[in-house]
Design an enzyme around this catalytic site. Structure first.
Site, PDB file in Angstrom:
ATOM      1  N   LYS A 170      36.782  39.029  47.191  1.00  0.00           N
ATOM      2  CA  LYS A 170      35.633  39.926  46.981  1.00  0.00           C
ATOM      3  C   LYS A 170      35.500  40.181  45.485  1.00  0.00           C
ATOM      4  O   LYS A 170      36.245  40.961  44.895  1.00  0.00           O
ATOM      5  CB  LYS A 170      35.821  41.258  47.720  1.00  0.00           C
ATOM      6  N   SER A 223      40.099  49.895  38.320  1.00  0.00           N
ATOM      7  CA  SER A 223      40.471  51.161  37.681  1.00  0.00           C
ATOM      8  C   SER A 223      41.632  51.819  38.442  1.00  0.00           C
ATOM      9  O   SER A 223      41.865  51.515  39.620  1.00  0.00           O
ATOM     10  CB  SER A 223      39.258  52.091  37.677  1.00  0.00           C
ATOM     11  N   CYS A 278      41.573  45.274  29.801  1.00  0.00           N
ATOM     12  CA  CYS A 278      42.675  46.176  30.158  1.00  0.00           C
ATOM     13  C   CYS A 278      43.810  46.079  29.148  1.00  0.00           C
ATOM     14  O   CYS A 278      44.735  46.874  29.191  1.00  0.00           O
ATOM     15  CB  CYS A 278      43.170  45.889  31.553  1.00  0.00           C
TER      16      CYS A 278
HETATM   17  P1  NAD Z   1      36.521  49.399  39.650  1.00  0.00           P
HETATM   18  O1  NAD Z   1      37.793  50.076  40.022  1.00  0.00           O
HETATM   19  O2  NAD Z   1      35.281  50.206  39.591  1.00  0.00           O
HETATM   20  O3  NAD Z   1      36.207  48.207  40.690  1.00  0.00           O
HETATM   21  C1  NAD Z   1      37.174  47.231  41.000  1.00  0.00           C
HETATM   22  C2  NAD Z   1      36.886  46.704  42.409  1.00  0.00           C
HETATM   23  O4  NAD Z   1      37.046  47.759  43.355  1.00  0.00           O
HETATM   24  C3  NAD Z   1      35.487  46.155  42.584  1.00  0.00           C
HETATM   25  O5  NAD Z   1      35.548  44.972  43.345  1.00  0.00           O
HETATM   26  C4  NAD Z   1      34.755  47.267  43.329  1.00  0.00           C
HETATM   27  O6  NAD Z   1      33.765  46.774  44.211  1.00  0.00           O
HETATM   28  C5  NAD Z   1      35.851  47.951  44.106  1.00  0.00           C
HETATM   29  N1  NAD Z   1      35.679  49.402  44.242  1.00  0.00           N
HETATM   30  C6  NAD Z   1      35.094  50.250  43.349  1.00  0.00           C
HETATM   31  N2  NAD Z   1      35.174  51.528  43.798  1.00  0.00           N
HETATM   32  C7  NAD Z   1      35.822  51.483  44.981  1.00  0.00           C
HETATM   33  C8  NAD Z   1      36.220  52.485  45.917  1.00  0.00           C
HETATM   34  N3  NAD Z   1      35.969  53.774  45.709  1.00  0.00           N
HETATM   35  N4  NAD Z   1      36.866  52.085  47.028  1.00  0.00           N
HETATM   36  C9  NAD Z   1      37.142  50.786  47.243  1.00  0.00           C
HETATM   37  N5  NAD Z   1      36.795  49.800  46.387  1.00  0.00           N
HETATM   38  C10 NAD Z   1      36.142  50.143  45.268  1.00  0.00           C
HETATM   39  O7  NAD Z   1      36.807  48.654  38.262  1.00  0.00           O
HETATM   40  P2  NAD Z   1      35.764  47.927  37.298  1.00  0.00           P
HETATM   41  O8  NAD Z   1      34.915  48.949  36.629  1.00  0.00           O
HETATM   42  O9  NAD Z   1      35.107  46.788  38.006  1.00  0.00           O
HETATM   43  O10 NAD Z   1      36.780  47.292  36.240  1.00  0.00           O
HETATM   44  C11 NAD Z   1      37.275  47.975  35.128  1.00  0.00           C
HETATM   45  C12 NAD Z   1      38.631  48.562  35.414  1.00  0.00           C
HETATM   46  O11 NAD Z   1      39.554  47.534  35.767  1.00  0.00           O
HETATM   47  C13 NAD Z   1      39.231  49.240  34.189  1.00  0.00           C
HETATM   48  O12 NAD Z   1      39.842  50.431  34.589  1.00  0.00           O
HETATM   49  C14 NAD Z   1      40.265  48.241  33.697  1.00  0.00           C
HETATM   50  O13 NAD Z   1      41.318  48.775  32.950  1.00  0.00           O
HETATM   51  C15 NAD Z   1      40.735  47.663  34.982  1.00  0.00           C
HETATM   52  N6  NAD Z   1      41.358  46.373  34.780  1.00  0.00           N
HETATM   53  C16 NAD Z   1      42.720  46.305  34.862  1.00  0.00           C
HETATM   54  C17 NAD Z   1      43.359  45.101  34.629  1.00  0.00           C
HETATM   55  C18 NAD Z   1      44.845  45.001  34.700  1.00  0.00           C
HETATM   56  O14 NAD Z   1      45.355  43.903  34.608  1.00  0.00           O
HETATM   57  N7  NAD Z   1      45.585  46.087  34.863  1.00  0.00           N
HETATM   58  C19 NAD Z   1      42.609  43.959  34.336  1.00  0.00           C
HETATM   59  C20 NAD Z   1      41.221  44.070  34.266  1.00  0.00           C
HETATM   60  C21 NAD Z   1      40.610  45.283  34.500  1.00  0.00           C
END
Ligand code: NAD
Length: 486
Positions: A170, A223, A278
């Site tokens: 997804k 996140s 990240c």
């Molecule tokens: P996000 O958490 O908003 O979304 C990530 C995924 O979760 C998406 O596929 C989204 O559809 C889903 N999602 C969003 N809200 C949800 C919920 N309430 N319940 C279930 N699923 C949900 O993250 P984003 O804005 O797409 O990406 C940025 C974040 O990702 C930043 O916090 C960044 O630091 C993090 N990130 C971390 C790494 C790492 O390796 N630690 C790598 C890349 C990005």
């Protein structure tokens, strides 16, 4: 846009469609169907049906699909990079960089025949042998964020299928086009139907995967708030889970560091990918006499950075992902200034007359607030760096280890002893020594600590093979008499 289930492109049952917007131009590129539980169920059933035969395909044959995927990715490298830039906003150079890392994961996953081997001991008692074998888990879910549309699914997918699992991917609803293109390539490989499946969607789609009784394992990146939710909900449902979260990465600058080179590297880390990485540097801690020269050098680098459409070869920094994201970032900067921060470089509300609908913020550097302030503790995920000052490395390390996150910390120095101490004591998953983005190669785990990671085994490399296999131990006795009898 369609889901890819059981080897065919299928319409989603979604009633809600989310526009996919080019963050540089505001142009609509497509619409993501926000798939529902019924779509997830179809995909999981297809993956479950494919699993018994796929796990019986010899691993040497399974990896042949990956060997054939690599030249496809190479052939379409530029087109894919362009797609990443169009939907995600980063520069073409950055998109190419992320794709290279994606391909590297395919290459490393081709080592599955060795990496999924078990081990054995003969004669644990006379005539009795004991063997550990690794077997695939079954259906695995892969849930990705927006900021690396190609690379992040590849931290997982090649390893999962090489180890004999079947997958449901997804992607982020904001950047679905890259994975759609990758799945067109996967489709052309002739993989057995159901081995790889793609379901577009958002929160509801994720929860349906977390609750589906047939999903055995979940790999998530996003996140921290969502990572925590995914970890808890998947674990309650009895699944194996690895959930990578957000970050707020500190860099420590010692007086003995090379100012010009270090400032260049730190600026690239903080402002590359518009700070939406990240592993981006977010807080810079200068030690002793490093304060003034680094503040000046970083300001210069920030001001020089060319912001604009990532497709333009002169541009060094693209937009942030959405208008909401831009507003959120500017609001956090406004609040910090109201609390007493000095914007030594202020990137708010830039004027880019050719790109009036883009979500642009220029690099921003803030000084004058403590590391306990909101701006220094909150993940901003934009091109914002805060500067702080301490007297010695002890104080710097204490600050590094006081944050909620633990994705990465970097030190800039010419002292081996200080570098070793930092490497030893920093409580983070990735350490950079004179390196601003300490991104692990595919044959190392992508680690993370504290609020940046929930789980045990990480993505990439050996950890990935361990995550995607379960161990089984067999103790065998074959007395001669019994052997003769049967
Ligand atoms: P996000 O958490 O908003 O979304 C990530 C995924 O979760 C998406 O596929 C989204 O559809 C889903 N999602 C969003 N809200 C949800 C919920 N309430 N319940 C279930 N699923 C949900 O993250 P984003 O804005 O797409 O990406 C940025 C974040 O990702 C930043 O916090 C960044 O630091 C993090 N990130 C971390 C790494 C790492 O390796 N630690 C790598 C890349 C990005």
């Amino acid at each position: 846009m369609h889901n890819y289930i059981e080897g065919e492109w299928r319409s989603s049952s979604a009633t809600e469609l989310l526009p996919v917007i080019n963050p540089a131009t505001g142009e609509e590129l497509g619409r993501t169907p926000m798939s529902r539980g019924a779509d997830v169920d179809q995909a999981v059933r297809a993956a479950a049906a494919a699993f018994p035969a796929w796990r019986r395909v010899p691993v040497t044959d399974r990896v042949q699909y990956l060997f054939r995927l690599k030249p496809l990715l190479e052939d379409q490298f530029e087109d894919l990079a362009r797609t990443i830039t169009l939907e995600c906003g980063k520069t073409l150079v950055e998109s190419r960089g992320e794709l290279r890392r994606a391909i590297e994961n395919v290459e490393v996953a081709c080592g599955a025949p060795t990496m999924i081997q078990g081990y054995n001991s003969e004669d644990i008692a006379v005539g009795i042998d004991e063997t550990m074998i690794r077997q695939p888990l079954g259906v695995c879910a892969i849930i990705a964020p927006f900021n690396f549309p190609a690379m992040i699914p590849f931290w997982f997918l090649p390893y999962a299928i090489a180890a004999g699992n079947t997958v449901v991917v997804k992607p982020s609803e904001r950047v679905p086009l890259t994975m759609e293109r990758v799945f067109r390539m996967l489709d052309s490989l002739g993989l057995p139907k159901g081995v790889v499946n793609l379901v577009h969607g958002g929160r509801e789609t994720v929860d349906a995967l977390l609750d589906h009784p047939t999903v055995r394992a979940v790999s998530f990146v996003g996140s921290s708030a969502v990572a925590r939710h995914v970890y808890a909900r998947a674990a309650v449902n009895g699944k194996r889970v690895q959930a990578q979260g957000g970050a707020k990465n500190p860099v420590v600058l010692l007086p003995d560091a090379d100012v010009s080179a270090s400032a260049e590297i730190v600026a690239d880390s903080a402002f590359g990918c518009a700070g939406q990485r990240c592993l981006a540097a977010a807080v810079a801690i200068t030690v002793g006499d490093a304060a003034k020269p680094f503040s000046e050098a970083l300001q210069e680098k920030a001001q020089q950075r060319v912001t604009g459409n990532g497709l333009d070869a002169r541009v060094q920094m693209g937009p942030v992902i959405t208008p909401e994201s831009r507003t959120r970032i500017e609001t956090i900067i406004d609040r910090a200034i109201a609390q007493g921060a000095r914007a030594v470089v202020d990137g708010r509300h830039p004027s880019l007359p050719d790109l009036p609908r883009g979500n642009f913020i220029r690099p921003t550097i803030l000084e004058g607030l403590p590391l306990s302030s909101e701006i220094a503790r909150t993940e901003i995920f934009g091109p914002v760096l805060t500067l702080h000052h301490v007297d010695d490395l002890d104080a710097a390390l204490a600050l590094v280890n006081s944050g909620a996150y633990g994705n990465q910390a970097s030190l800039f120095t010419s002292s081996g002893a200080n570098a070793r101490r930092f490497r030893y004591e920093a409580e983070v998953g990735n350490v950079g020594i004179n390196v601003g983005v300490a991104a692990p190669m595919a044959f190392f785990p992508f680690s993370g600590a504290r609020e940046s990671f929930f789980g045990d085994l990480h993505g990439q490399g050996r950890d990935a093979f361990e995550f995607y296999t379960q161990t089984k131990v067999v103790v065998e006795r074959w007395p001669k008499a019994w052997t003769r009898k049967f």
